[in-house]
Design a protein around this motif. Structure first.
Motif, mmCIF file in Angstrom:
data_model
loop_
_atom_site.group_PDB
_atom_site.id
_atom_site.type_symbol
_atom_site.label_atom_id
_atom_site.label_comp_id
_atom_site.label_asym_id
_atom_site.label_seq_id
_atom_site.Cartn_x
_atom_site.Cartn_y
_atom_site.Cartn_z
ATOM 1 N N LEU A 76 0.857 -1.180 0.000
ATOM 2 C CA LEU A 76 0.000 0.000 0.000
ATOM 3 C C LEU A 76 0.895 1.232 0.000
ATOM 4 O O LEU A 76 1.582 1.504 0.983
ATOM 5 N N ASN A 77 0.912 1.961 -1.131
ATOM 6 C CA ASN A 77 1.768 3.143 -1.181
ATOM 7 C C ASN A 77 1.004 4.385 -0.721
ATOM 8 O O ASN A 77 -0.187 4.322 -0.433
ATOM 9 N N ARG A 78 1.693 5.503 -0.657
ATOM 10 C CA ARG A 78 1.105 6.729 -0.104
ATOM 11 C C ARG A 78 -0.114 7.182 -0.896
ATOM 12 O O ARG A 78 -1.133 7.585 -0.325
ATOM 13 N N GLU A 79 -0.036 7.125 -2.225
ATOM 14 C CA GLU A 79 -1.140 7.580 -3.056
ATOM 15 C C GLU A 79 -2.363 6.690 -2.863
ATOM 16 O O GLU A 79 -3.499 7.179 -2.803
ATOM 17 N N GLU A 80 -2.152 5.382 -2.767
ATOM 18 C CA GLU A 80 -3.269 4.458 -2.555
ATOM 19 C C GLU A 80 -3.881 4.666 -1.172
ATOM 20 O O GLU A 80 -5.102 4.583 -1.005
ATOM 21 N N ASP A 97 -0.895 12.386 5.305
ATOM 22 C CA ASP A 97 0.535 12.111 5.302
ATOM 23 C C ASP A 97 1.024 11.665 6.684
ATOM 24 O O ASP A 97 1.858 10.760 6.795
ATOM 25 N N ARG A 98 0.514 12.293 7.745
ATOM 26 C CA ARG A 98 0.892 11.893 9.095
ATOM 27 C C ARG A 98 0.405 10.478 9.384
ATOM 28 O O ARG A 98 1.126 9.659 9.967
ATOM 29 N N MET A 99 -0.824 10.175 8.961
ATOM 30 C CA MET A 99 -1.360 8.830 9.172
ATOM 31 C C MET A 99 -0.529 7.800 8.427
ATOM 32 O O MET A 99 -0.199 6.734 8.960
ATOM 33 N N PHE A 100 -0.158 8.114 7.186
ATOM 34 C CA PHE A 100 0.648 7.171 6.409
ATOM 35 C C PHE A 100 1.984 6.916 7.108
ATOM 36 O O PHE A 100 2.432 5.774 7.217
ATOM 37 N N MET A 129 2.627 7.122 10.208
ATOM 38 C CA MET A 129 2.395 6.322 11.422
ATOM 39 C C MET A 129 2.225 4.846 11.067
ATOM 40 O O MET A 129 2.715 3.965 11.775
ATOM 41 N N PHE A 130 1.523 4.569 9.960
ATOM 42 C CA PHE A 130 1.319 3.188 9.530
ATOM 43 C C PHE A 130 2.618 2.590 8.998
ATOM 44 O O PHE A 130 2.895 1.410 9.202
ATOM 45 N N ASP A 131 3.407 3.409 8.305
ATOM 46 C CA ASP A 131 4.655 2.945 7.693
ATOM 47 C C ASP A 131 5.754 2.906 8.751
ATOM 48 O O ASP A 131 6.692 3.709 8.745
ATOM 49 N N SER A 132 5.658 1.950 9.653
ATOM 50 C CA SER A 132 6.581 1.893 10.798
ATOM 51 C C SER A 132 8.019 1.597 10.382
ATOM 52 O O SER A 132 8.965 1.933 11.101
ATOM 53 N N LYS A 133 8.201 0.968 9.217
ATOM 54 C CA LYS A 133 9.560 0.673 8.744
ATOM 55 C C LYS A 133 10.141 1.836 7.946
ATOM 56 O O LYS A 133 11.309 1.797 7.556
ATOM 57 N N HIS A 134 9.332 2.839 7.663
ATOM 58 C CA HIS A 134 9.772 4.050 6.962
ATOM 59 C C HIS A 134 10.445 3.728 5.629
ATOM 60 O O HIS A 134 11.497 4.275 5.303
ATOM 61 N N ASP A 135 9.804 2.832 4.865
ATOM 62 C CA ASP A 135 10.355 2.489 3.556
ATOM 63 C C ASP A 135 9.444 2.927 2.413
ATOM 64 O O ASP A 135 9.613 2.511 1.268
ATOM 65 N N GLY A 136 8.457 3.765 2.723
ATOM 66 C CA GLY A 136 7.619 4.339 1.674
ATOM 67 C C GLY A 136 6.407 3.529 1.283
ATOM 68 O O GLY A 136 5.609 3.975 0.445
ATOM 69 N N VAL A 137 6.241 2.353 1.861
ATOM 70 C CA VAL A 137 5.054 1.533 1.605
ATOM 71 C C VAL A 137 4.579 0.911 2.918
ATOM 72 O O VAL A 137 5.350 0.799 3.875
ATOM 73 N N ILE A 138 3.319 0.514 2.945
ATOM 74 C CA ILE A 138 2.754 -0.162 4.109
ATOM 75 C C ILE A 138 2.548 -1.627 3.745
ATOM 76 O O ILE A 138 1.780 -1.937 2.819
#
Length: 301
Positions: free
Chosen positions: A140-144, A161-164, A166-175
């Motif tokens: 799940l990327n930021r745009e999706e 953006d803040r929610m994304f 927070m979800f992207d705990s590995k900070h690699d640009g995708v969930i």
């Protein structure tokens, strides 16, 4: 001397890649040393069922879970992703123990996932739907994410953006699916309020300083209002912020720390109303986290 060195190397080589000492894992999880040792016996059995390399491959995971290594099973694959913390295609012993820790009856509430297997299956269906709206790559990327949250993938949104992030705990640009489930677990009705308060605090801590300051709150409120098509005069917004800080900032240092925030949330449960999604168990579409515009809803941070 050489024989001693060789012996030492052989001794070290018997441990598989990613092996971690039982005492270390016991100190970092709810399991005691005896339980970790029992888990290692199970891990050895699973990791050698197809490829004896000291790691659990997806096929071995499927074989253990559903007694089938070749049949495609989306749920099993998503569960594998929950265990594969390093996202390298295999489950090492440390990952195995840490992932199983969430199922331990004595595990801290913060480490547990509130969902049942049935709810995880529902979330998997939602995740697949969201993750394939723009790029069908299994993530799940930021745009999706923004498309699912606000029905718009291009519009700039501080909140989305803040929610994304927070979800992207590995900070690699995708969930990935593991991040998705663990983050959505915060919004489960059975998740303790204190965990919701901590998540909300991090959400409002835009500058990630460990404190909530007035400028951050104003920025977030203005964003909330814009995204909800609401308008409030600037003096009203300032009054809301001042009232909140007067109530929450107990040491009067001009900022709210995590303990002050938790105390405020305990006194004013409405602060966390958007942190619980009552219909999460039956969810088939991404929930809305925007403010409701009904008159009876009080606008607060």
């Amino acid at each position: 001397m050489r024989s001693i060195t060789n012996c030492f190397c052989l001794s070290k080589a018997k441990y598989p890649p990613g092996f971690e000492e039982h005492t270390v894992l016991a100190s970092e999880t709810t399991f005691n040393v005896n339980e970790v040792e029992a888990l290692y016996v199970l891990f050895e059995q699973l990791s050698s069922s197809i490829v004896d390399d000291g790691r659990i491959h997806k096929e071995e995971f499927l074989l253990a879970l559903f007694n089938c290594s070749s049949k495609k099973n989306i749920l099993a694959e998503r569960l594998f992703e929950l265990f594969d913390l390093k996202r390298n295609g295999v489950i090492e012993f440390g990952e195995f123990v840490r992932s199983l820790n969430i199922f331990h009856p004595d595990a801290p509430e913060a480490d547990k996932i509130a969902f049942t297997v049935k709810e995880v299956k529902t979330l998997n269906e939602l995740y697949r739907k969201l993750g394939s709206t723009l790029v069908d790559d299994g993530f799940l990327n930021r745009e999706e994410f923004k498309l699912g949250l606000f029905r718009n993938s291009k519009e700039k949104s501080l909140f989305a953006d803040r929610m994304f992030d927070m979800f992207d705990s590995k900070h690699d640009g995708v969930i990935d699916f593991g991040e998705f489930v663990r983050s959505m677990s915060i919004f489960h009705p059975d998740t303790p309020q204190v965990e919701k308060a901590i998540f909300a605090f991090k959400l409002y801590d835009i500058w990630q300083t460990g404190f909530i300051e007035k400028e951050e709150v104003k920025e977030m409120i203005v964003e909330f209002l814009n995204e909800s098509n609401l308008i409030l005069p600037d003096d009203i917004i300032e009054a809301i912020i001042d009232k909140t800080f007067e109530e929450a900032d107990s040491d009067k240092d001009g900022k709210i720390d995590i303990e002050e925030w938790k105390d405020l949330a305990a006194r004013r449960p409405t602060l966390l109303r958007n942190m619980t999604i009552p219909y999460l168990k039956d969810m088939t579409t991404f929930p809305s986290f925007t403010m409701r515009s009904e008159r009876e809803d009080e606008i607060t941070i």
